[in-house]
Scaffold this motif. Structure first.
Motif: not given
Length: 329
Positions: A223-232, A235-248
């Motif tokens: 749930t937390l990962d999904t919330l963060t990705r949806e908000e990302g 906010q039109k952030v770089n999703m590749t960077m965001l996803n990599a950070c979440i996975e790490k």
């Protein structure tokens, strides 16, 4: 072992060693104490600390101090081969007065004790006269209540006079998904401060729902990962960077924040530092206003007009209950 607090407390003020009669004094105040003077020091310490007879008292030689009219001596207490840390006392040059006091460095602005640098902020600018640093746990129900009650009131009352930031202090021993939440929101904060606060707001408002009906850590993390990705995405952030950070799931930044809190004496959440002054747990909002008003005056600023006193039945506490602790009771 000896309770050091019990020993130190009686010497916060000057204590006279004076006894009836006269005592010869050496012309030189430095060096080993005479047996008579050492005995008078020992008896005074034993009396004031209620020291058991099986404790040994080792008194060091005189040394120069920074206090006019006094030398320094160190005293160590030991029993069964275990010794306390040496304690420093002041002994007057005439040998009649024993004293102890604590010297604190107040040259640094308390506001600088807890850095807000690099953290997403709400409210005033970087040079706001009052900075509130909150050590927050996103799974802490008391933090959620404070977040919902205090901060909107502070922003409405003080506007740009107060700047608010959060530092991470997840109580991992009792809150199993708090670390995941802290890591995820920091991943988002690296690209969007607005997105960070949106997710913080949501999690604090819905923490009891995180994990869904299954109430498992795995579901909460999802749930937390999904919330963060949806908000990302919003906010039109770089999703590749965001996803990599979440996975790490690198917890080094969060752990560093936890160490800062521990070094400052934080043991529970929520914990607030208002221009460096620490508060933990539930605080009446009127008390928080008073602390901030005092901080504004100290900074040469004028606080807003006084807030009307609430009715007796009004609920005005940040949490209304004790703060969450770092371990289960």
């Amino acid at each position: 072992m000896l309770n050091i607090a019990r020993l130190v407390r009686p010497f916060l003020f000057v204590l006279l060693l004076a006894a009836t009669g006269c005592h010869a004094q050496s012309s030189s105040t430095e060096g080993k104490l005479s047996p008579d003077l050492a005995r008078r020091v020992e008896i005074m310490l034993r009396s004031k600390a209620n020291l058991p007879p099986y404790y040994d008292v080792l008194i060091g030689p005189r040394a120069k101090s920074t206090v006019p009219g006094f030398d320094e001596i160190t005293v160590t207490f030991s029993s069964d081969g275990k010794a306390t840390r040496p304690m420093t006392f002041l002994l007057s040059t005439d040998g009649k007065t024993l004293a102890q006091f604590n010297k604190f460095d107040i040259s640094k602005d308390p506001k600088e004790m807890v850095s807000a640098d690099g953290r997403p902020a709400r409210g005033g600018p970087e040079n706001a006269p009052v900075v509130i640093v909150g050590f927050d746990d996103l799974e802490c129900p008391f933090c959620a209540k404070m977040h919902a009650q205090i901060f909107p009131a502070l922003q409405a009352r003080y506007k740009d006079q107060v700047r608010i930031v959060y530092r991470d202090f997840p109580l991992v021993e009792i809150h199993p998904w708090a670390m995941r939440a802290a890591i995820d929101i920091n991943c988002l904060a690296a690209q969007s401060h607005d997105g960070y606060w949106n997710v913080v707001d949501y999690i604090h408002a819905h923490s009891s729902e995180i994990g869904g009906s299954e109430k498992t850590v795995a579901k909460a993390n999802e749930t937390l990962d999904t919330l963060t990705r949806e908000e990302g995405k919003r906010q039109k952030v770089n999703m590749t960077m965001l996803n990599a950070c979440i996975e790490k799931q690198d917890d080094s930044v969060v752990r560093a924040s936890m160490k800062i809190g521990s070094d400052l004496g934080v043991e529970a959440t929520p914990a607030l530092f208002i221009n460096g002054e620490r508060f933990e747990g539930a605080l009446p909002i009127e008390y928080v206003y008073r602390v901030i008003d005092n901080a504004l005056v100290a900074a040469g600023k004028t606080p807003p007009p006084p807030v009307p006193v609430p009715s007796p039945d009004a609920s005005a506490t940040t949490a209304g209950q004790p703060p969450a602790r770092t371990s289960s009771e």
